[in-house]
Design a protein around this motif. Sequence first.
Motif, PDB file in Angstrom:
ATOM      1  N   LEU A   1     -29.286 -37.867  -8.645  1.00  0.00           N
ATOM      2  CA  LEU A   1     -28.794 -36.965  -7.624  1.00  0.00           C
ATOM      3  C   LEU A   1     -27.306 -37.153  -7.386  1.00  0.00           C
ATOM      4  O   LEU A   1     -26.619 -36.261  -6.947  1.00  0.00           O
TER       5      LEU A   1
ATOM      6  N   ASP B   1     -36.081 -33.319  -7.288  1.00  0.00           N
ATOM      7  CA  ASP B   1     -35.655 -32.572  -6.110  1.00  0.00           C
ATOM      8  C   ASP B   1     -34.686 -31.468  -6.517  1.00  0.00           C
ATOM      9  O   ASP B   1     -34.716 -30.362  -5.977  1.00  0.00           O
TER      10      ASP B   1
ATOM     11  N   GLY C   1     -36.952 -38.010  -4.261  1.00  0.00           N
ATOM     12  CA  GLY C   1     -35.892 -39.011  -4.311  1.00  0.00           C
ATOM     13  C   GLY C   1     -35.268 -39.130  -5.682  1.00  0.00           C
ATOM     14  O   GLY C   1     -34.631 -40.132  -5.992  1.00  0.00           O
ATOM     15  N   ASP C   2     -35.456 -38.132  -6.519  1.00  0.00           N
ATOM     16  CA  ASP C   2     -34.864 -38.186  -7.852  1.00  0.00           C
ATOM     17  C   ASP C   2     -34.558 -36.772  -8.334  1.00  0.00           C
ATOM     18  O   ASP C   2     -34.552 -35.821  -7.546  1.00  0.00           O
TER      19      ASP C   2
ATOM     20  N   LYS D   1     -28.003 -29.249   1.655  1.00  0.00           N
ATOM     21  CA  LYS D   1     -28.446 -30.497   1.015  1.00  0.00           C
ATOM     22  C   LYS D   1     -29.775 -30.259   0.313  1.00  0.00           C
ATOM     23  O   LYS D   1     -30.578 -29.439   0.732  1.00  0.00           O
TER      24      LYS D   1
ATOM     25  N   SER E   1     -35.441 -33.824  -0.001  1.00  0.00           N
ATOM     26  CA  SER E   1     -35.681 -35.101  -0.668  1.00  0.00           C
ATOM     27  C   SER E   1     -37.169 -35.419  -0.635  1.00  0.00           C
ATOM     28  O   SER E   1     -37.618 -36.220   0.164  1.00  0.00           O
TER      29      SER E   1
ATOM     30  N   CYS F   1     -33.052 -42.009  -8.661  1.00  0.00           N
ATOM     31  CA  CYS F   1     -32.168 -41.878  -7.511  1.00  0.00           C
ATOM     32  C   CYS F   1     -30.764 -41.567  -7.957  1.00  0.00           C
ATOM     33  O   CYS F   1     -30.092 -40.738  -7.370  1.00  0.00           O
TER      34      CYS F   1
END
Lengths: 191, 181
Positions: free
Chosen positions: A19, A160, A156-157, A150, A153, A16
């Motif tokens: 990012l 991505d 989530g890490d 953006k 996701s 996480c």
Amino acid sequence: MRKNTFDHKTIGLAFCLSLQMLFCISCARGQTSKTTRAVPEIKSEQPDAPTPASSNEAPADERQIKELVDKIKLIDNLPPKLSQPFNGKYAKEIIELGEKAAPYLAAKITDASNSNYSYLFRHKVGDVALILLQKIYQTKNFPFPDDSEKLPSKYGDYRDYTKFMRSAKARKRLQNSWKNYIAQQKQQSKS
Amino acid sequence: MSAATHEKELRSKLFLNVPAFETGDAVKIVEVSRGAAFIEALSIGNIAYLAYFGHSWNDGVGALYLHGADAPDTNLSNAGGVNDTAITKIPKENFRADAQIRLFGCQGAFGTNSAAEQFANHLKLKVYGYSNSGGSLFTQDKTLGHGKRAVKKADTEFKKFKKTSDTWLIPINGTPTFREF
């Protein structure tokens, strides 16, 4: 007496964090998929103004800046946390240039050739340029500084990021975002 | 995933040179993002083996990066920076006298004043870390995961992970090599 064996896990959290941290936390590559896609090598563009048409006519300091930024392909040591000092060769010098280096770094974002730097995955030259831009500007948004886009996701890490950067024209859109941001910052510093 | 794989290998005695897992031993996997939480988690006591899976680096004074934020208590290091919680704050009494610590993050034992060296100097325990330069890589190749060969270029190229497969966290340069302090 019963022993306790204590296994300490931070992997989930580390993913996480990548990012937020300018993706110095590289993607881990997993097992072989049945098909592999070739990643086209894209040469970096020339930066926008203030460079004149021919680099031979550029002022000495512009030439020096460009020559130094061209060395990002040789960078092999970047700490995996943005707030830590960047003491490695070439990275330190480029960071010390600050915003002067920004247009040249932005020009490198579309360069998808392999750099010398790997952290969980082999970084492209454009990825290293992005790291240095984030270090210089300490932007809140990642990777688009103006938040114009953006990252999806799914994981989530950092995966991505790497998956996104392999999508069509992602590097170009990211480069445009940074060019706009750099221009805005320059305008704000003048006013 | 790497921590889960490691637990599996501990229980089945497939990971060599670590304290042997015995029936009745407790294994805990804990996720932390602050030094205080790391230290608190160790209060379980009677620790025979501690393995760390996460970010770390050595740029002169080694550190474990528990969280990416530029905030206090997000690093474990004796470097004395504003974000650093000192490794010397870790209570020694939570560990058994023959306990072992193994750091699986980047540069855990690389160079001088590495995180592994700091842990060993403070806790007076055997501490291992990777002595390889550069960053880390996840692999689902068991031979590579167990340090039986060097990383090849193909290992660093993007490949899809199989969610159910074992995963190892290893250095991205060379043959994964542990250094003991």
